[in-house]
Scaffold this active site. Structure first.
Site, short mmCIF file in Angstrom:
data_model
loop_
_atom_site.label_atom_id
_atom_site.label_comp_id
_atom_site.label_asym_id
_atom_site.label_seq_id
_atom_site.Cartn_x
_atom_site.Cartn_y
_atom_site.Cartn_z
N ASN A 10 54.35 17.61 38.58
CA ASN A 10 54.00 18.70 37.65
C ASN A 10 54.94 19.86 37.96
OD1 ASN A 10 52.88 20.75 36.17
ND2 ASN A 10 50.98 20.89 37.35
N TRP A 11 55.94 19.99 37.12
CA TRP A 11 56.97 21.01 37.39
C TRP A 11 56.49 22.43 37.08
CZ3 TRP A 11 62.53 19.09 35.68
CH2 TRP A 11 62.91 18.06 36.53
N LYS A 12 55.38 22.54 36.39
CA LYS A 12 54.86 23.87 36.00
C LYS A 12 55.96 24.65 35.27
CE LYS A 12 51.57 23.58 39.72
NZ LYS A 12 50.60 24.24 40.54
N HIS A 93 44.58 21.82 33.28
CA HIS A 93 44.99 22.27 34.62
C HIS A 93 44.29 23.59 34.92
CE1 HIS A 93 47.37 23.69 37.96
NE2 HIS A 93 47.78 22.45 38.13
N GLU A 95 45.29 26.21 36.15
CA GLU A 95 46.07 27.39 35.77
C GLU A 95 45.87 27.72 34.29
OE1 GLU A 95 49.79 26.04 37.38
OE2 GLU A 95 48.96 26.24 39.41
N GLU A 164 41.69 17.98 41.33
CA GLU A 164 42.51 19.03 41.95
C GLU A 164 41.62 20.20 42.36
OE1 GLU A 164 46.97 18.78 40.72
OE2 GLU A 164 45.92 20.16 39.42
N GLY A 170 48.87 24.71 45.55
CA GLY A 170 49.87 25.69 45.99
C GLY A 170 49.52 26.39 47.28
N SER A 209 48.68 20.48 46.88
CA SER A 209 49.50 20.54 48.11
C SER A 209 49.82 19.17 48.68
CB SER A 209 48.82 21.43 49.15
OG SER A 209 48.78 22.77 48.69
N GLY A 230 52.74 19.06 42.63
CA GLY A 230 53.36 20.26 42.08
C GLY A 230 54.65 20.60 42.82
N GLY A 231 54.55 21.52 43.78
CA GLY A 231 55.72 22.05 44.47
C GLY A 231 56.68 20.98 44.98
P1 PGA Z 1 50.85 21.79 44.27
O1 PGA Z 1 50.37 21.76 42.73
O2 PGA Z 1 51.22 20.37 44.64
O3 PGA Z 1 52.01 22.72 44.31
O4 PGA Z 1 49.69 22.25 45.07
C1 PGA Z 1 49.61 20.71 42.22
C2 PGA Z 1 49.20 21.00 40.81
O5 PGA Z 1 48.92 22.16 40.50
O6 PGA Z 1 49.17 20.09 39.97
#
Ligand code: PGA
Length: 270
Positions: A10-12, A93, A95, A164, A170, A209, A230-231
């Site tokens: 997930n590149w956001k 998500h 966010e 999640e 994050g 994470s 994500g990251g």
């Molecule tokens: P993260 O993000 O791996 O950076 O914690 C995961 C996500 O939000 O899908």
């Protein structure tokens, strides 16, 4: 879960055409035996379609409209996402739930529309820190899943559920493998109770994470069908390393399925 694990990046709101090309170049040198996809910003879908063609990588978007088309400025139709060869779309998500006020009902409607347009929705659910601390994790997950189960019923077999926990996203601090297994079991039980779909029928993945260092331990847990990353998905080498962990897990499952015995915690070579 007998299918090989699914790893989704997930590149956001990150990424570039250069990063798409770098990942594609790496994938062309060989990719581990797992299902892998990257969900990138909408403007990068065309670049992904060109660069990932001929590699095992698939691609998707991070949100879509719950409508097929119409006067909805700024929204993106799932059919248009599919048009760029995308297979997946993340919906709900945290966010988007937090910053854009998306409701459980809207998330379910997006998942339904995405499925109707030929995409596999990856529906995110998970509790916030205060819900965890108030012993509300189960109630939160049930509340988030209910409209989804009502709207999709047994079609949920074609959906990916991403557990999640919001506090783990994050944070550099993934949930513990034990907690992840419990949450996956709760989600699977809830789906079974309301839709009759067994744990084997619905893929549930973990996100929050995930790194190459914890991927093996998380994937080794019962019911974990993959990872949403994500990251760590923003560095092609790290994403590859997470996918290598998924391939090791697939290898263990295969051996178990073939009657081989695998000691708990052992990680056979890729
Ligand atoms: P993260 O993000 O791996 O950076 O914690 C995961 C996500 O939000 O899908």
């Amino acid at each position: 879960m007998s299918a090989p694990p699914l790893v989704v990046g997930n590149w956001k709101m990150h990424g570039s055409t250069a990063l798409v090309r770098a990942l594609a170049d790496l994938a062309r040198q060989g990719w581990p035996a797992c299902e892998a996809a990257v969900c990138l910003p909408h403007p990068l879908l065309a670049a992904a379609q060109m660069a990932f063609a001929g590699t095992p990588l698939r691609w998707g978007a991070q949100d879509c409209s719950c409508e097929a088309e119409g006067p909805f400025t700024g929204e993106v139709a799932p059919g248009l996402i599919r048009h760029f060869g995308a297979r997946f779309v993340i919906v709900g998500h945290s966010e988007r739930r937090d910053r854009h006020g998306e409701t459980d009902g809207q998330v379910a409607a997006k998942a339904q529309r995405a499925l109707a347009e030929g995409l596999t929705p990856i529906v995110c659910v998970g509790e916030k820190a205060e819900e965890r601390d108030g012993d509300q994790t189960a109630a939160t997950l049930r509340r988030q899943l209910l409209p989804l189960m009502r709207g999709l019923g047994r079609d949920l077999a074609s959906v990916v559920i991403a557990y999640e926990p919001v506090w783990a996203i994050g944070s550099k601090d993934a949930a513990t493998p034990g907690l992840i297994e419990d949450a996956h079991a709760f989600i699977a039980d809830t789906l079974l109770f309301h839709t009759g779909l067994s744990a084997r029928a619905v893929r549930i993945v973990y996100g929050g994470s995930v790194t190459p260092n914890n991927a093996d331990a998380i994937l080794a847990r019962q019911g974990v069908g993959g990872l949403l990353v994500g990251g760590a998905s923003l560095a092609p080498a790290e994403f590859l390393a997470v996918c290598q962990a998924a391939a090791r897990c697939a290898h263990r499952l295969e051996r178990r399925g073939a009657g081989g015995s695998t000691a708990p915690g052992s990680t056979p070579a890729d």
